[in-house]
Design a protein around this motif. Structure first.
Motif, PDB file in Angstrom:
ATOM      1  N   ILE A   4      -2.194  -9.682   3.581  1.00  0.00           N
ATOM      2  CA  ILE A   4      -2.074  -8.649   2.551  1.00  0.00           C
ATOM      3  C   ILE A   4      -3.309  -8.689   1.663  1.00  0.00           C
ATOM      4  CG2 ILE A   4      -0.717  -7.815   0.607  1.00  0.00           C
ATOM      5  CD1 ILE A   4       0.692  -7.510   3.289  1.00  0.00           C
ATOM      6  N   LYS A   5      -3.875  -7.518   1.379  1.00  0.00           N
ATOM      7  CA  LYS A   5      -5.088  -7.428   0.576  1.00  0.00           C
ATOM      8  C   LYS A   5      -4.867  -6.554  -0.653  1.00  0.00           C
ATOM      9  CE  LYS A   5      -7.961  -7.688   4.759  1.00  0.00           C
ATOM     10  NZ  LYS A   5      -8.999  -6.987   5.558  1.00  0.00           N
ATOM     11  N   VAL A   6      -5.688  -6.781  -1.670  1.00  0.00           N
ATOM     12  CA  VAL A   6      -5.660  -5.942  -2.865  1.00  0.00           C
ATOM     13  C   VAL A   6      -5.997  -4.509  -2.485  1.00  0.00           C
ATOM     14  CG1 VAL A   6      -6.755  -5.470  -5.088  1.00  0.00           C
ATOM     15  CG2 VAL A   6      -6.220  -7.826  -4.436  1.00  0.00           C
ATOM     16  N   GLY A   7      -5.234  -3.566  -3.006  1.00  0.00           N
ATOM     17  CA  GLY A   7      -5.441  -2.151  -2.695  1.00  0.00           C
ATOM     18  C   GLY A   7      -4.617  -1.659  -1.530  1.00  0.00           C
ATOM     19  N   GLN A   8      -3.973  -2.561  -0.816  1.00  0.00           N
ATOM     20  CA  GLN A   8      -3.178  -2.178   0.361  1.00  0.00           C
ATOM     21  C   GLN A   8      -1.858  -1.531  -0.054  1.00  0.00           C
ATOM     22  OE1 GLN A   8      -2.789  -5.442   3.055  1.00  0.00           O
ATOM     23  NE2 GLN A   8      -1.953  -4.214   4.725  1.00  0.00           N
ATOM     24  N   ILE A   9      -1.370  -0.600   0.767  1.00  0.00           N
ATOM     25  CA  ILE A   9      -0.094   0.068   0.528  1.00  0.00           C
ATOM     26  C   ILE A   9       1.003  -0.711   1.234  1.00  0.00           C
ATOM     27  CG2 ILE A   9       1.202   2.217   0.755  1.00  0.00           C
ATOM     28  CD1 ILE A   9      -1.215   2.336  -1.133  1.00  0.00           C
ATOM     29  N   VAL A  20       7.215   2.738  -2.410  1.00  0.00           N
ATOM     30  CA  VAL A  20       5.878   2.460  -1.887  1.00  0.00           C
ATOM     31  C   VAL A  20       5.004   1.952  -3.036  1.00  0.00           C
ATOM     32  CG1 VAL A  20       3.837   3.425  -0.778  1.00  0.00           C
ATOM     33  CG2 VAL A  20       6.118   4.191  -0.088  1.00  0.00           C
ATOM     34  N   PHE A  21       4.389   0.785  -2.836  1.00  0.00           N
ATOM     35  CA  PHE A  21       3.528   0.169  -3.845  1.00  0.00           C
ATOM     36  C   PHE A  21       2.108   0.030  -3.318  1.00  0.00           C
ATOM     37  CE2 PHE A  21       7.714  -1.546  -4.934  1.00  0.00           C
ATOM     38  CZ  PHE A  21       7.729  -1.475  -6.317  1.00  0.00           C
ATOM     39  N   ARG A  22       1.170  -0.134  -4.248  1.00  0.00           N
ATOM     40  CA  ARG A  22      -0.155  -0.598  -3.876  1.00  0.00           C
ATOM     41  C   ARG A  22      -0.368  -1.957  -4.545  1.00  0.00           C
ATOM     42  NH1 ARG A  22      -2.914   1.767  -8.476  1.00  0.00           N
ATOM     43  NH2 ARG A  22      -1.736   3.590  -9.120  1.00  0.00           N
ATOM     44  N   VAL A  23      -1.019  -2.843  -3.858  1.00  0.00           N
ATOM     45  CA  VAL A  23      -1.243  -4.195  -4.366  1.00  0.00           C
ATOM     46  C   VAL A  23      -2.355  -4.148  -5.408  1.00  0.00           C
ATOM     47  CG1 VAL A  23      -1.865  -6.557  -3.776  1.00  0.00           C
ATOM     48  CG2 VAL A  23      -0.529  -5.172  -2.160  1.00  0.00           C
ATOM     49  N   ARG A  24      -2.021  -4.513  -6.634  1.00  0.00           N
ATOM     50  CA  ARG A  24      -2.992  -4.462  -7.730  1.00  0.00           C
ATOM     51  C   ARG A  24      -3.752  -5.782  -7.867  1.00  0.00           C
ATOM     52  NH1 ARG A  24      -3.440  -1.257 -12.373  1.00  0.00           N
ATOM     53  NH2 ARG A  24      -5.377  -1.819 -13.419  1.00  0.00           N
TER      54      ARG A  24
END
Length: 290
Positions: A4-9, A20-24
């Motif tokens: 999992i990376k920052v900015g990923q949905i 649905v989230f985005r990783v901050r």
């Protein structure tokens, strides 16, 4: 399992990927998540996160866009009826139609999320509402709101971003149990020091699951969230646009606001408020410099 990376949905497996989230941000094995369309912030272990496939994401986005367009067309229909009524009242006795002009209420929109702010300003533009948008982190809002009000001189203030109620940290009445409600409350209080009267500066404050009662007590006209539910990213826009485009001699009924929102009375509420639009005659071409 994919990293999992920052900015990923992503979605949360434990919640059946309902939002649905985005990783901050990622710290150790925990991720800070921001809702992609809901103004919700949450923490989750990386092991609970599921990447949302592009095909699934597009299907979800289409469903949300369809709902947003339905809300937009409902708002425009309502706006058309109000304008036709205004035209009849203002031009009574005149043979030339559309001989009046309108000055909608100006909005100062302070948002904790730059992507949401961009989406919101695009909708303001579609609706014909003048807006000055500023991205400020929620914790910084109380420190900057007064100077922004003095500079922009808005008719309407929006204070929003991300929030969440954390049951483990207290009851629904306690501000310590919320991510950012305290910052929103303090921002409203600072704004009211500058403009105390509710009809001189209309305020919307809050995000997902915010402490509705505390925001109203602080001086907001409209707030989220009465039932501590999630609100849509564009809900603040439709609430204050209704105020901006309602003549100031008329009151904005609460139901009139809620019926053109995406969330409804579970997520939004407030008090009866005077409109902010002013009409004048005769109509003119505005080529003057400010």
């Amino acid at each position: 399992m994919a990293k999992i990376k920052v900015g990923q949905i992503v979605g949360r497996a434990s919640y059946n990927c309902d939002i649905v989230f985005r990783v901050r941000n990622i710290e150790g094995n925990m991720a800070e998540l921001h809702g992609e369309d809901m103004r919700l912030v949450a923490d989750a272990p990386l092991s609970d996160l599921v990447p949302i496939e592009e095909k699934v994401r597009k299907r979800l986005e289409k469903r949300i866009r369809d709902k947003e367009e339905s809300c937009y067309h409902l708002f425009r229909q309502d706006r058309k009826l109000v304008r036709e009524k205004s035209e009849f009242e203002v031009t009574s006795g005149y043979t030339k139609k559309n001989s009046f002009f309108e000055m909608p209420g100006k909005v100062l929109h302070i948002d904790g999320d730059p992507l949401y702010l961009k989406k919101c300003t695009q909708v303001y533009d579609r609706l014909g509402v003048p807006v000055y948008g500023v991205h400020i982190l929620e914790k910084e809002m109380p420190l900057q709101v007064a100077s922004l009000i003095e500079m922009v001189r808005p008719d309407i203030l929006v204070v929003t971003g991300h929030d969440a109620y954390m049951k483990s940290k207290g009851t629904e009445q306690e501000l310590k149990a919320y991510r950012n409600s305290r910052h929103f409350v303090d921002t409203v209080k600072e704004a009211r020091k500058v403009v105390p009267y509710m009809d001189h500066l209309v305020i919307f404050a809050g995000a997902c699951q915010s402490n509705f009662q505390s925001l109203l007590k602080a001086g907001a006209n409209f707030a989220s969230s009465p039932d501590r539910v999630n609100i849509h990213a564009l809900d603040p826009v439709y609430v204050v646009s209704k105020v901006s485009l309602t003549p100031f001699m008329e009151h904005v009924g609460i139901w009139d606001v809620l019926k053109t929102s995406l969330t409804g009375k579970e997520g939004l509420g407030g008090i009866e408020t005077r409109g902010a639009l002013r009409r004048g005659m005769p109509r003119y071409n505005d080529n003057a410099e400010e």
